[in-house]
Structures are given as structure tokens and as C-alpha cells.
Design a protein around this motif. Structure first.
Motif, PDB file in Angstrom:
ATOM      1  N   ASN A 151       1.312  19.646   7.880  1.00  0.00           N
ATOM      2  CA  ASN A 151       0.133  19.313   9.578  1.00  0.00           C
ATOM      3  C   ASN A 151       2.000  19.732  10.133  1.00  0.00           C
ATOM      4  O   ASN A 151       0.926  19.857  11.259  1.00  0.00           O
ATOM      5  CB  ASN A 151       0.752  17.541   9.302  1.00  0.00           C
ATOM      6  CG  ASN A 151      -0.615  17.423   7.833  1.00  0.00           C
ATOM      7  OD1 ASN A 151      -0.068  17.598   6.320  1.00  0.00           O
ATOM      8  ND2 ASN A 151      -0.971  16.545   7.381  1.00  0.00           N
ATOM      9  N   ALA A 194       1.063  11.443   0.592  1.00  0.00           N
ATOM     10  CA  ALA A 194       0.165  10.937   1.278  1.00  0.00           C
ATOM     11  C   ALA A 194       1.758   9.503   0.593  1.00  0.00           C
ATOM     12  O   ALA A 194       2.394   9.671  -0.154  1.00  0.00           O
ATOM     13  CB  ALA A 194      -0.636   9.956   0.781  1.00  0.00           C
ATOM     14  N   GLN A 247       6.754   7.475  10.832  1.00  0.00           N
ATOM     15  CA  GLN A 247       6.367   7.454   9.740  1.00  0.00           C
ATOM     16  C   GLN A 247       5.585   6.577   9.913  1.00  0.00           C
ATOM     17  O   GLN A 247       4.655   5.414   9.266  1.00  0.00           O
ATOM     18  CB  GLN A 247       6.362   7.826   9.174  1.00  0.00           C
ATOM     19  CG  GLN A 247       5.865   9.602   8.253  1.00  0.00           C
ATOM     20  CD  GLN A 247       4.834   9.811   9.053  1.00  0.00           C
ATOM     21  OE1 GLN A 247       3.884  10.341  10.396  1.00  0.00           O
ATOM     22  NE2 GLN A 247       3.006   9.074   8.763  1.00  0.00           N
ATOM     23  N   ASN A 272       1.479   4.829  10.442  1.00  0.00           N
ATOM     24  CA  ASN A 272       0.605   4.292   9.797  1.00  0.00           C
ATOM     25  C   ASN A 272       0.063   2.857   9.776  1.00  0.00           C
ATOM     26  O   ASN A 272      -0.798   2.866   9.789  1.00  0.00           O
ATOM     27  CB  ASN A 272       1.696   4.125   8.433  1.00  0.00           C
ATOM     28  CG  ASN A 272       2.455   5.528   7.389  1.00  0.00           C
ATOM     29  OD1 ASN A 272       1.677   6.419   7.603  1.00  0.00           O
ATOM     30  ND2 ASN A 272       2.826   5.460   6.249  1.00  0.00           N
ATOM     31  N   LEU A 307      -2.235   3.421  12.952  1.00  0.00           N
ATOM     32  CA  LEU A 307      -3.228   3.833  12.752  1.00  0.00           C
ATOM     33  C   LEU A 307      -3.378   2.889  11.671  1.00  0.00           C
ATOM     34  O   LEU A 307      -5.523   2.514  11.897  1.00  0.00           O
ATOM     35  CB  LEU A 307      -3.112   4.935  12.139  1.00  0.00           C
ATOM     36  CG  LEU A 307      -2.058   6.019  13.055  1.00  0.00           C
ATOM     37  CD1 LEU A 307      -2.774   7.461  11.734  1.00  0.00           C
ATOM     38  CD2 LEU A 307      -3.611   6.439  14.417  1.00  0.00           C
ATOM     39  N   THR A 349      -2.468   4.411   5.798  1.00  0.00           N
ATOM     40  CA  THR A 349      -1.504   5.681   5.566  1.00  0.00           C
ATOM     41  C   THR A 349      -1.844   7.131   6.194  1.00  0.00           C
ATOM     42  O   THR A 349      -3.056   7.100   6.421  1.00  0.00           O
ATOM     43  CB  THR A 349      -0.487   5.676   3.893  1.00  0.00           C
ATOM     44  OG1 THR A 349       0.227   6.593   4.085  1.00  0.00           O
ATOM     45  CG2 THR A 349      -2.709   6.120   3.379  1.00  0.00           C
ATOM     46  N   THR A 350      -1.485   8.072   6.141  1.00  0.00           N
ATOM     47  CA  THR A 350      -2.055   9.477   6.755  1.00  0.00           C
ATOM     48  C   THR A 350      -1.807  10.575   5.589  1.00  0.00           C
ATOM     49  O   THR A 350      -0.982   9.810   4.721  1.00  0.00           O
ATOM     50  CB  THR A 350      -1.484   9.813   8.019  1.00  0.00           C
ATOM     51  OG1 THR A 350       0.321   8.985   7.788  1.00  0.00           O
ATOM     52  CG2 THR A 350      -1.569   9.461   9.137  1.00  0.00           C
ATOM     53  N   TRP A 367      -1.415  14.017   4.506  1.00  0.00           N
ATOM     54  CA  TRP A 367      -0.393  15.082   4.650  1.00  0.00           C
ATOM     55  C   TRP A 367      -0.641  15.986   3.454  1.00  0.00           C
ATOM     56  O   TRP A 367      -1.701  16.277   2.361  1.00  0.00           O
ATOM     57  CB  TRP A 367       0.836  14.747   4.386  1.00  0.00           C
ATOM     58  CG  TRP A 367       1.650  13.456   5.806  1.00  0.00           C
ATOM     59  CD1 TRP A 367       1.122  12.621   5.393  1.00  0.00           C
ATOM     60  CD2 TRP A 367       2.326  14.258   6.825  1.00  0.00           C
ATOM     61  NE1 TRP A 367       1.430  11.947   6.450  1.00  0.00           N
ATOM     62  CE2 TRP A 367       2.450  12.966   7.090  1.00  0.00           C
ATOM     63  CE3 TRP A 367       2.685  15.144   6.960  1.00  0.00           C
ATOM     64  CZ2 TRP A 367       2.847  12.777   8.692  1.00  0.00           C
ATOM     65  CZ3 TRP A 367       2.884  15.301   8.671  1.00  0.00           C
ATOM     66  CH2 TRP A 367       3.256  14.086   9.129  1.00  0.00           C
ATOM     67  N   ALA A 384      -8.164   7.510   4.418  1.00  0.00           N
ATOM     68  CA  ALA A 384      -6.975   7.371   5.327  1.00  0.00           C
ATOM     69  C   ALA A 384      -6.899   8.141   5.832  1.00  0.00           C
ATOM     70  O   ALA A 384      -7.533   9.804   5.397  1.00  0.00           O
ATOM     71  CB  ALA A 384      -5.658   7.988   4.651  1.00  0.00           C
ATOM     72  N   PRO A 385      -6.498   8.344   7.192  1.00  0.00           N
ATOM     73  CA  PRO A 385      -6.560   9.742   8.334  1.00  0.00           C
ATOM     74  C   PRO A 385      -5.625  10.659   8.071  1.00  0.00           C
ATOM     75  O   PRO A 385      -5.162  10.649   7.701  1.00  0.00           O
ATOM     76  CB  PRO A 385      -6.587   9.234   9.828  1.00  0.00           C
ATOM     77  CG  PRO A 385      -5.664   8.208   9.411  1.00  0.00           C
ATOM     78  CD  PRO A 385      -6.188   7.785   8.256  1.00  0.00           C
ATOM     79  N   ASN A 386      -6.241  11.596   8.159  1.00  0.00           N
ATOM     80  CA  ASN A 386      -5.059  13.422   8.318  1.00  0.00           C
ATOM     81  C   ASN A 386      -4.140  13.007   9.775  1.00  0.00           C
ATOM     82  O   ASN A 386      -4.121  12.619  10.395  1.00  0.00           O
ATOM     83  CB  ASN A 386      -5.748  14.684   8.478  1.00  0.00           C
ATOM     84  CG  ASN A 386      -6.640  14.933   7.111  1.00  0.00           C
ATOM     85  OD1 ASN A 386      -5.308  15.179   6.374  1.00  0.00           O
ATOM     86  ND2 ASN A 386      -7.987  14.842   6.787  1.00  0.00           N
ATOM     87  N   TYR A 387      -3.057  13.425   9.075  1.00  0.00           N
ATOM     88  CA  TYR A 387      -2.365  13.723   9.914  1.00  0.00           C
ATOM     89  C   TYR A 387      -2.348  14.559  11.371  1.00  0.00           C
ATOM     90  O   TYR A 387      -2.446  15.843  10.660  1.00  0.00           O
ATOM     91  CB  TYR A 387      -0.854  13.216   9.339  1.00  0.00           C
ATOM     92  CG  TYR A 387       0.748  13.834  10.634  1.00  0.00           C
ATOM     93  CD1 TYR A 387       1.089  12.671  10.871  1.00  0.00           C
ATOM     94  CD2 TYR A 387       0.677  14.541  11.366  1.00  0.00           C
ATOM     95  CE1 TYR A 387       1.917  12.892  12.554  1.00  0.00           C
ATOM     96  CE2 TYR A 387       1.901  15.351  12.568  1.00  0.00           C
ATOM     97  CZ  TYR A 387       2.136  13.815  13.079  1.00  0.00           C
ATOM     98  OH  TYR A 387       3.412  14.074  13.903  1.00  0.00           O
TER      99      TYR A 387
END
Lengths: 342, 408
Positions: B88, B135, B188, B192, B195, B291-292, B294, B356-359
Motif C-alpha cells: 500500500n 496485518a 505503525q 494502529n 486509528l 491495526t491496519t 495491507w 480493521a481499516p486499510n492503510y
């Protein structure tokens, strides 16, 4: 020597200096005064990335780089004067730290350039006497050995200098990091809670020890060569005059080696001021950074692929100014020694 | 013999280059053009590179510092590599510089077997093909928890309680692990949690909004976490944390899914089968896993002849086919058909299912990561207070965003 002969002899080196030192220097100086930015436009685009079961698509405003017809990004270069220097030196924050109500030196410890300068200077000035002193000590010791064992001794003493700096730093790190064997030894003998890489001062201590261990052989070999040229007649007459071992060293040997001591000091200061391998090898960025590392960090592309060229240039110009300032006293001395006596 | 010596030399110089022998049956065709690839170096990329090598004439370079050389190498004309491995964040510099090509035509021709989920689309054009998701998720020694009668934690508060109990029991001196090395690792960790606390790092006009409540909470939590970490935590990266696990020195950590396999590798691990993979703990009770998500995948260079790009694409998709996945099922959480999620994948899947969201692949996010990378350690080591750190982060963001032309 005729002027023409002199010029012919020095021309190759002068040309190389011009092309490889002077021109890049001017280029860095110029780059530190300009700033190049990408031209962007705000566009609304849909972006799709993998989700776990199905794709996730989002539509959002995105600052996209404008590309020319040939596919290269459009850039704009503007003259920014001393802005890059101001940004590297963090002048405003420095002023705020010492204004009334500021936190003084504690706040300065949080400013990258100044904490790098602090470390670089202490590193240079603490290692300098240790390298010269230890080098001299080894040279005198080896010189007093039997002729037959000198060869192997010189070889062994030179070994640390042969080790590649980064590899040397990594080896020291592995000996001490976590429960490395030397830390384990310290824990067993001194204090079970010792962690060498948990705070700044222990890391600095390891850096100093490592640098002295690494560079002392250089000083040693130069001094050892110098010792071979000490005038034996002068030494003998000193003995006859009743000079002790220390007095012979103080009044005959040291004055004879003085130009070499100045030479070693010059080289070492230039090298130590550009300390870098230790910071990388010890992974010390969180605790200790140096000026050279700062420049390197500006030059490393960030997560957008951007290198801070202007700030890197400003930072390397400042490093160069620092070296020149440090060397002036020694250079003045050399100049005085070589001036034809009137 | 010669091939093996070459391989050994390449490994010895630190580049896990995979030099190809003649094409064999595993690849559907014989490649005649010299193709070079550059990607990160972990198990999944090693598996894919080995599959690429089967087509012949492929030289793969696997390097954890690939992101420092990729933008410049792809900007050269002709590009120094035809195939690039990206994620990403590392795709952003290539997108910004316009050095990778849209792949839609090639997908229509050679990539019908790819699932739509694998296609990274920007403005309708497919710019990259993903092969796996990654992730940071919760890895925990449930045997230790069970022995001490501790319930499996699902929020960071519970993780810290559990850590305190393990420490008090005397079983482990420092029960937690975290990747807090300045740089990508520490940025990171911050992101994490930030967010997870509901923070949004940038506003619509690309200005930062990190200095606020979520930022303060994140730093406070990181400080509390650090009390249970090995005191040298500011030099600790993923490899270090994985090793701590393998040696049985820590009980819990939020670590990359790509490292899960190594914990079950009997050749290097003393805790085979003992570490459970769970969703990342939430920062607040009832919140999403902090967390994000990837993805990792490949791109094709723009500055190369079309014929070369076509061949490179054929090889690239050949390397991420069902056959490769079947042979390397547990090397990653693959997005490819034929993948059977194993034990090691559970944490990443649970985190994704938990929302968990995408980066995000944006320039502003890249700058956020860069300034976090530089500044968070100053707070952890006590050089700055939380307020000063957040101010420095926003100031650093503005300096970089101006250099990038993101803000005026």
C-alpha cells in the motif's frame, strides 16, 4: 622550481579537485538555497483495494501529481534563500527555548540538529586525546620490544583498523544487545538489570570505546614510523646529561613527533566529526544521532518517495562549516611551522 | 554446481537473489527476455520469486530496503527492473512519479484467472495486482495465560492487565513485545493505536490533525505498553520481536502476519504450536481491532518496451498462480484461488473481519508515516513531553507537505 614546472605537476590534482570537490560543493550550496516541489491537483477518484472477502472501493479527494505529456511529474523550483537552513537549525524553537518561560537546554535536547551537534562535538573531543594517547602508548611499547617480535606485534595491533567500520559496529552491538555475551557478563558481575542499549549514555560509551579501538592503530602506525627516525645521537647525549626516561620522551621524542601528532589529530577530527557508522550499526537513532546521520536521513526517500534535497544540502553545508571551524587552529599551526623563517 | 555456487555467493552478499536455471515444466512457457524483479524479502516473496525463476531468465532481487531504491530505479529509462513488488505505501512513490503502467489490457489477455479482489484500481485503471494481505495482529502464548488463569485479552487495557499478572508471577520479566524501532516500525505502532482511538490523521485540505485527543491517548497507551517491554525496545523491529517469541521470552505482541510462520518453524523456534493468532486488540472497549490492513503485490514498469512489459506480466502472474499457493500455503494470507487459510492466517482474518481499516495509499498518509517515524521515539525516550511531540509531528508534517506541494 620554475613556475611552469610547478603548474604542470599540480595540474592533474587541481583539475580533479575542481571537478570532484569544488563543483559538487557549489552545486550543494546552490541546492540548499532552492526548493523543488511537485505540482499537484485535487481530483476526485475511486480507489479499490483488496478487502478480505470482497474488494473495498472508496471515492475520495486525492492530491494527484500532475504529469507532463512524457509521463514525468511537473515540478516547480523556487528560490527560498536561507529557509532550509532555518528549518534545519529550528531557529524559532531555539529562540523559544531560551526566551523567558522556555525550558532552556532540556528543550534543545529535542531539536534534531542541536542534539546531533552536541553528540558529534563530544564524540570528536573525547576520542581525540584517547586515540592520540593510546596510539602513542602502543607505538612506544612496540618500539621497546625485541626486534624479532615487532613484526607480528605490528600486524596484530593493526587488525582493528582493517575491520570494515559497519561490520565492527555491528559486532559490538551483537556482543552487547539484549542478553549478548558481554552484557550477560556485566549482569553477572555488576548489576543484573544492566541494558546497554536502553539509554543514550551507555550507547555513547560503547560508541566511544568502539571508535578508539578502531582508530588507535592508525595513530600507532604513524607514530611508530616516526619513532624510527628519532635521532639516536640526541637520545644518547640526553642519557649522558642524566635525563630520565620521561624527560627523554618529553623533550626529545615528543617534539620530534609533533608534526605527526598534528597530522593524526587533523585526520581524526575530520573523520570523527563525520561519525555515521556507529549510529547505523548500533541502531541508535532513538537515543543518539550525529550530523552526518541527519544529512543521510534527509536524503533517504520517505514513504512518498520524496527526498528533502534542500534540507540535506543545508545540513551538509553546515557540517562542512563545522569541520572548517574545528580545523582552523590546527591549520594555523601547520601554516606557521611551514612558513619560511625570516 | 556452478548454479549452487552462484546462489551461495548471492546469499553471502546479503541479496537473496534467485538465479534462474533453464525453464522447466512448472512454467507454462519459456521466457527469452532478461527480466529483473525487485521486492521486499520475506517468505511470501521468496516463494513467488522462486516460481518466477521457473520461467527462465528471471533475476530476482529481494531486499528489505527495496523502497529506498525502487523509485529511482523505476524512473530510469529504460527502467532497471521490469517487475516491482510493492505494498500500500510503497506503491505511492511510483504512482506519484508515473513510472508504472496500467495493466488492464494485459489482464484481459493473460490474467483472466485473477479475482477482481486482487486488482488495485485507481481512477478505474488497474495499477497493481495484489497477491496477499498482511496485518499486524495479536500473537499470544495461550499456554502461559491458561497456566496463570488469565482470560484471553481483547482490548489493550486487558493486555496490560494480563502482562502485569505474568510479570508478577515471575514467569517472564518483560511479557510484551512491540516493534518500536524509530522508522516504519514505531510509526505503525502509533498509527494502529491512533486509528483505534478513532483518530483521523489528516483533514480534507491535507493539513494534519494528529495533535488532539486521539494523539494524546495513543502516546499515553504506548508509554504504558513500554513498561512491559524489554528496556531496549527502541531498537526492536519485527525480526527482534519474532525472535523474542521464538526464544520463549515474551507472551504477547502485535506482530505482522508474515512472521507467524516462523514461530511454528521447529528449526528456529522453541514455541512451535504454542502461539495463537488472534485479532489485534482494540484500543477502546468494543472498538475495532487497532491495526491496519495491507496488501502486497506487483507492478510493471512504464519505461520499458511493450513486448518486454507483456512478457514481464506473463511471468508475474505465472508466479502467483494456484500451483505456487498450493506449494506455499502457509507462507502468507494469499488472495489467490486455491488458498486454504491455515492456523497462521487466523489473526489477519479475524482483524479484517473485525473491521480493521486499510492503510490508505495516499501521499498525505506517506508523510504522516514519515513524521511519526522520526518523532514518536523522542516521547518514548523522554526527550519531549506528549504535547511537544505532537506539536513536533504536526510541524514536521507541514515542512514535508510543503516540500511535496501538498499544502501551500
Amino acid at each position: 622550481m620554475r613556475l611552469k614546472t610547478l603548474l604542470m605537476f599540480t595540474a592533474p590534482s587541481a583539475v580533479l579537485m575542481l571537478v570532484f570537490i569544488f563543483v559538487p560543493l557549489i552545486s550543494v550550496a546552490v541546492q540548499s538555497l532552492f526548493s523543488t516541489t511537485l505540482v499537484r491537483e485535487q481530483v476526485k477518484v475511486e480507489t479499490c483495494t483488496p478487502g478480505f472477502l470482497a474488494q473495498v472501493c472508496t471515492t475520495a479527494e486525492r492530491s494527484q501529481v500532475v504529469l507532463r505529456a512524457d509521463g514525468k511529474p511537473v515540478t516547480r523550483t523556487v528560490f527560498t534563500g536561507l529557509d532550509s537552513y532555518r528549518s534545519v537549525l529550528e531557529v524559532e524553537k531555539l529562540a523559544a527555548a531560551f526566551a523567558s518561560g522556555g525550558q532552556g537546554w532540556t528543550a534543545v535536547a529535542g531539536l534534531d540538529f542541536w542534539r546531533a551537534l552536541r553528540f558529534t562535538l563530544t564524540f570528536t573531543f573525547i576520542t581525540l586525546p584517547l586515540v592520540v594517547g593510546l596510539g602513542m602508548l602502543i607505538a612506544l611499547a612496540v618500539n621497546n620490544m625485541l626486534r624479532s617480535v615487532r613484526g607480528p606485534l605490528v600486524f596484530i595491533s593493526l587488525l582493528p583498523f582493517i575491520v570494515t567500520p559497519v561490520i565492527g559496529a555491528l559486532s559490538i552491538r551483537w556482543l552487547f544487545v539484549g542478553d549478548g555475551i558481554l552484557t550477560a557478563l556485566l549482569r553477572a558481575t555488576i548489576d543484573p538489570s544492566i541494558s546497554m542499549f536502553a539509554q543514550g549514555w551507555t550507547i555513547e560509551l560503547l560508541m566511544l570505546v568502539y571508535r578508539v579501538w578502531h582508530v588507535a592503530p592508525f595513530a600507532f602506525i604513524v607514530f611508530y614510523a616516526g619513532l624510527q627516525t628519532v635521532d639516536q645521537d640526541t637520545l644518547e647525549s640526553a642519557v649522558i646529561d642524566g635525563a630520565s626516561r620521561f624527560e627523554r620522551l618529553r623533550f626529545v621524542v615528543i617534539p620530534h613527533l609533533m608534526p605527526l601528532i598534528v597530522f593524526v589529530a587533523l585526520i581524526h577530527m575530520m573523520d570523527a566529526y563525520r561519525v555515521f557508522e556507529e549510529v547505523v550499526g548500533f541502531a541508535a537513532e532513538a537515543h543518539v544521532i550525529s550530523l552526518q546521520w541527519l544529512t543521510f536521513n534527509f536524503l533517504t526517500p520517505d514513504f512518498t518517495g520524496n527526498r528533502s534535497i534542500s534540507r540535506a544540502s543545508a545540513s551538509s553545508m553546515l557540517t562542512m562549516v563545522g569541520i572548517v571551524l574545528l580545523l582552523i587552529p590546527l591549520l594555523v599551526r601547520v601554516w606557521r611551522d611551514h612558513k619560511p623563517r625570516s | 554446481m556452478f548454479k549452487r555456487t552462484l546462489l551461495a555467493t548471492a546469499l553471502a552478499t546479503g541479496l537473496a537473489s534467485v538465479l534462474a536455471g533453464p525453464a522447466n515444466a512448472a512454467c507454462g512457457f519459456a521466457n527469452t527476455l532478461p527480466i529483473k524483479t525487485l521486492s521486499a524479502s520475506f517468505d511470501a516473496w521468496k516463494a513467488v520469486s522462486a516460481a518466477w525463476a521457473e520461467c527462465g531468465n528471471v533475476q530476482s532481487e529481494l531486499d528489505m530496503n527495496f523502497r529506498n531504491k525502487q523509485p529511482t530505479a523505476f524512473a530510469a529509462n529504460p527502467s532497471l527492473y521490469q517487475i516491482g513488488g510493492v505494498a500500500n505505501n510503497t506503491v505511492v512513490p511510483l504512482l506519484n512519479a508515473g513510472t508504472i503502467r496500467p495493466l488492464d489490457d494485459l489482464i484481459a489477455k493473460y490474467g483472466q484467472f485473477l479475482t477482481p479482489n486482487q486488482l488495485i484500481k485507481i481512477d478505474g485503471k488497474t495499477m497493481a495486482v495484489a497477491m496477499m494481505v498482511n496485518a499486524q495482529h495479536f500473537m499470544v502464548r495461550e499456554d502461559v495465560l491458561k497456566e496463570l488463569g488469565i482470560a484471553t485479552p481483547t482490548t489493550w487495557d486487558e493486555v496490560l492487565d494480563a502482562a502485569a499478572k505474568i510479570k508478577a508471577s515471575g514467569k517472564m520479566q518483560y511479557p510484551l513485545g512491540a516493534t518500536m524501532k524509530p522508522g516504519f516500525d514505531i510509526s505503525q505502532e502509533f498509527l494502529n493505536l491512533f486509528l483505534g482511538f478513532g483518530g483521523v490523521p489528516t483533514k480534507a485540505d491535507n493539513t494534519p490533525s494528529i495533535n488532539g485527543e486521539a494523539g494524546m491517548k495513543t502516546l499515553a497507551l504506548m508509554k504504558r505498553i513500554s513498561a512491559f517491554l524489554d528496556p531496549e525496545y527502541l531498537t526492536s523491529d519485527s525480526t527482534f520481536v519474532a525472535r523474542q517469541f521464538q526464544q520463549g521470552r515474551i507472551a504477547m505482541a502485535n506482530l505482522w502476519a508474515t512472521r507467524a510462520g516462523a514461530l511454528d518453524n521447529p528449526a528456529e523456534s522453541q514455541v512451535v504450536g504454542k502461539v495463537s493468532m488472534l485479532a489485534a486488540p482494540a484500543a477502546v472497549k468494543g472498538g475495532k481491532p487497532a491495526t491496519t490492513l495491507w496488501w502486497d503485490g506487483f507492478v510493471i514498469a512504464k519505461n520499458i518496451p511493450d513486448a518486454e512489459a507483456e512478457m514481464a506480466f506473463r511471468i508475474a502472474v505465472e508466479g502467483i498462480d494456484e500451483e505456487m499457493v498450493k506449494a506455499n500455503n502457509n507462507a502468507a494470507v494469499w488472495l489467490i484461488k486455491g488458498y486454504v487459510p491455515g492456523r497462521a492466517a487466523q489473526g489477519a482474518i479475524a482483524s479484517a473481519m473485525g473491521g480493521a481499516p486499510n492503510y490508505p495509499s495516499t501521499s498525505s498518509m506517506g508523510i504522516v508515516s514519515a513524521v511519526l517515524a522520526e518523532n514518536v521515539a523522542d516521547f518514548m525516550s523522554g526527550k519531549k513531553t506528549a504535547e511537544q511531540t505532537l506539536q513536533a509531528i504536526e510541524a514536521g508534517y507541514m515542512t514535508r507537505a510543503k516540500e511535496q506541494g501538498l499544502v501551500k
